[in-house]
Structures are given as C-alpha cells and as structure tokens.
Design a protein around this motif. Structure first.
Motif, PDB file in Angstrom:
ATOM      1  N   SER A 217       0.817  -1.210   0.000  1.00 23.25           N
ATOM      2  CA  SER A 217       0.000   0.000   0.000  1.00 23.25           C
ATOM      3  C   SER A 217       0.854   1.265   0.000  1.00 23.25           C
ATOM      4  O   SER A 217       0.561   2.227  -0.723  1.00 23.25           O
ATOM      5  N   ASP A 229      -3.586   4.116 -10.058  1.00 23.62           N
ATOM      6  CA  ASP A 229      -4.451   3.005  -9.634  1.00 23.62           C
ATOM      7  C   ASP A 229      -5.487   3.486  -8.621  1.00 23.62           C
ATOM      8  O   ASP A 229      -5.637   2.938  -7.524  1.00 23.62           O
ATOM      9  N   LYS A 231      -8.600   3.221  -8.760  1.00 22.39           N
ATOM     10  CA  LYS A 231      -9.695   2.265  -8.581  1.00 22.39           C
ATOM     11  C   LYS A 231      -9.410   1.256  -7.471  1.00 22.39           C
ATOM     12  O   LYS A 231     -10.324   0.559  -7.031  1.00 22.39           O
ATOM     13  N   GLU A 232      -8.162   1.167  -7.040  1.00 22.60           N
ATOM     14  CA  GLU A 232      -7.799   0.211  -5.987  1.00 22.60           C
ATOM     15  C   GLU A 232      -7.693   0.858  -4.604  1.00 22.60           C
ATOM     16  O   GLU A 232      -7.283   0.194  -3.662  1.00 22.60           O
ATOM     17  N   ILE A 235      -9.351  -0.749  -1.522  1.00 27.30           N
ATOM     18  CA  ILE A 235      -8.740  -1.919  -0.893  1.00 27.30           C
ATOM     19  C   ILE A 235      -8.057  -1.533   0.425  1.00 27.30           C
ATOM     20  O   ILE A 235      -7.967  -2.357   1.345  1.00 27.30           O
TER      21      ILE A 235
END
Length: 358
Positions: A217, A229, A231-232, A235
């Motif tokens: 991360s 990224d 869209k992640e 998480i």
C-alpha cells in the motif's frame, strides 16, 4: 446547487465498491452470530469464559458492519451522509479492535486454560486496552473527517502512537505464547498444546499478511507522484476488516463449543502449580528432623534407600526431558522468537516447572 449522480448512485467511483463489500461482510457476520449463538445455546452447560468473549467480538463486528452498510446505502441513495454516523461507526470499530486485542492477550497469557486468574496482569491488560481505545478513537475520527490521502502532520501524529502500541501488543502476545506453550510442553498437555500451536500459527500469518499489505500500500499509493491506480484505493479500507474476519473465523473453529469443552479448561488437579508444590514443601519441613533408629544398621539402610530414591528421581527427570525433546517439537513461535526474549521471571518459571517434574 450541482448534483452528480452516476449509474449506480451518488457514491463516488472510489467508494462504491465498499457498498457491496460491507453488505457481504454484514451477511457473513449474521451467519457467524447465528451459528455461534446456536452452538453456544446447545452446549451452554460446558461454555468457557473465552467463548463469551468471542461472542462479544462477533456482536460488535456485526454492529459495525451494519452501520457501515447503512451509511454507504444512505449516501448512495440520497447523496449526503447522516451527521455523526461515520464517526459512530469508527468508534464501534475501535471498540471491537480493542476487545479483540484484549482477548488475544488474555488467551496468550493462558487465562482459563493454563492459569485460573490473571492477578496483577489484569490491570496491565485493562491499561493497554484503554490506551489503545483512546489512541484508536483519535486516529479513526481524524481519518473519518479528513480526505482519504491527506498526508498532514496531524494524521501522522495520530497514526504513529497507535502503531507503536500495536507493535508492543504484538511483542507481548508472542512472548506470552512462547511461555505458555513451554509450560504446556513441560506438563505434557498435548491437547492444549496443539490448540495453542494452531493459534500461534494463525497470529503469525496475520502479522506477515499485515506487513506485506502495508508495504504494498505504501509503495503503490503513497510513494508516487501520480496516482494511476485510483480504482484500488478502496482496498486500503477493505483489507483490514477482511483479515480480521478470517482470523475471527479461525478462532471460532479452534474454540467451537462442544461437549468436550472442559478438556481445554483449567483443571486444578493438572494445571494448578500450588497443588503440585505442596509435597516438596512438606518434605522440606521435615529436612531438619532426625529419626531415632534402634541400630546403626537401620541408619545405613535408610541412607542407602534415600540415595537410591534420589538416583531414580534423577533418572526419571532425564527420561522426561528426553521424551519432551523427542515427541514434542518446537512450534513456529519458538523458531520465530529467539531465546534472548526470556526475562528473569520466565527463566525462574521454567526452572520451577522443571523442578515439579522431579
């Protein structure tokens, strides 16, 4: 007034995956709660205290996931958040994490399984739990009211103390597990030792998974000038509840209420060190007394008998240690933690356990 609504609602593209995610977790916790309540009601006569703690953690987890799911559903349908709902959900989450960490500490100390009470250690557990709840509440509230990728100094000042407390708890748990498993090996309690080995391996998996995810991360979402990224990002919020759910599921399996629950409970006849130490104390009380013999032959026979018994005792002690080394290999925690972790108190406790085998 400008309204922006997507095909799936008012939630942003970053936060929308959390809506079905918390919905699935909420259903999982409902299944956990119903299953645990049903099994506990069926085996209510043989329940252990640790199983009540597990039920409390499941209840807090269900409440937390239900609040999150309701909040994300409300934002997606209406476009605005209920005042204080997210902060309340974060506080419930911190309370759940606090109770779960106290539960892990208590289990690692052997409460209810190896020892009947915690004594002075109870105050330390409560103190650590209160400290974690305060620091966790500050960090969670700041994270709830600030932007997602806000790297201000205030956020770092809230995260660092909480991370230090988490690391200290992790160290305490594993050092206590080493001492508890060592005690169980010396007492040849194979059933409890197997339980603690599975529990230790589960915690080691959790620590390794946490470290690996934090490295990923930080590398992907923090140490970058242009975040591609995006869209992640969800998480980051989804990983920790998922990991906690997996660990809770394993703990539920290990401590499932059964008709044989009492084999994991503390037994005064097998696990009480006070009872086992009574006989040596009686022998020591008569060390200074002399017995009158009618002849010197009686004195010689008594002396030779005493030496023979002492030799047999030493031989039995060597056989016991040999049996422990051959039949009970060291666990993963023993290999992961070096021997220099043993404090003076732990060394004295180990010597006391070995002396009881004589």
């Amino acid at each position: 007034m400008v309204k922006m609504r997507g095909d799936y609602g008012y939630l942003s593209a970053i936060d929308w995956p959390l809506l079905p995610y918390y919905g699935v977790l909420c259903l999982i916790y409902v299944l956990f709660a119903v299953t645990w309540l049903g099994i506990s009601a069926w085996q209510w006569r043989d329940l252990l205290r640790i199983q009540f703690w597990i039920g409390g953690v499941i209840a807090l987890g269900l409440l937390e996931k239900a609040i999150y799911y309701a909040e994300y559903t409300n934002i997606n349908n209406r476009g605005y958040s209920i005042y204080g709902a997210v902060v309340f959900a974060e506080l419930i989450s911190v309370l759940k994490r606090t109770v779960s960490r106290m539960l892990v500490i208590i289990v690692s100390l052997g409460f209810g399984i190896v020892k009947p009470r915690l004594g002075q250690m109870l105050h330390r557990v409560l103190g650590v739990g209160a400290l974690y709840f305060i620091l966790g509440s500050v960090e969670s509230c700041m994270r709830a009211v600030r932007p997602r990728l806000d790297a201000s100094h205030e956020n770092m000042l809230a995260i660092i103390p909480l991370s230090v407390v988490d690391a200290a708890i992790c160290w305490w748990v594993f050092s206590s597990l080493v001492q508890t498993t060592r005690t169980l090996r010396l007492r040849r309690n194979i059933i409890k030792l197997s339980l603690y080995r599975h529990f230790t391996n589960t915690l080691i998996f959790a620590v390794l998974a946490s470290v690996a995810f934090m490295i990923w991360s930080i590398k992907v979402h923090r140490l970058t000038d242009c975040l591609s990224d995006w869209k992640e990002l969800w998480i980051d919020d989804a990983f920790w509840p998922l990991l906690f759910t997996i660990i809770l599921f394993v703990i539920m399996i290990l401590w499932t209420p059964t008709s044989n629950n009492q084999r994991y409970a503390f037994s005064p006849l097998l696990d009480n060190p006070d009872d086992e130490s009574e006989e040596p104390m009686l022998n020591e009380a008569f060390d200074g007394m002399k017995l009158r013999d009618k002849s010197s032959a009686g004195t010689t026979n008594a002396s030779s008998r005493k030496q023979s018994e002492k030799k047999q005792m030493l031989d039995k002690f060597d056989d016991d240690l040999k049996w422990v080394d051959e039949n009970i290999p060291s666990s993963v925690a023993d290999a992961a933690l070096p021997t220099f972790l043993d404090s003076d108190e732990e060394i004295m406790t180990t010597k006391f356990e070995m002396s009881k085998m004589e």
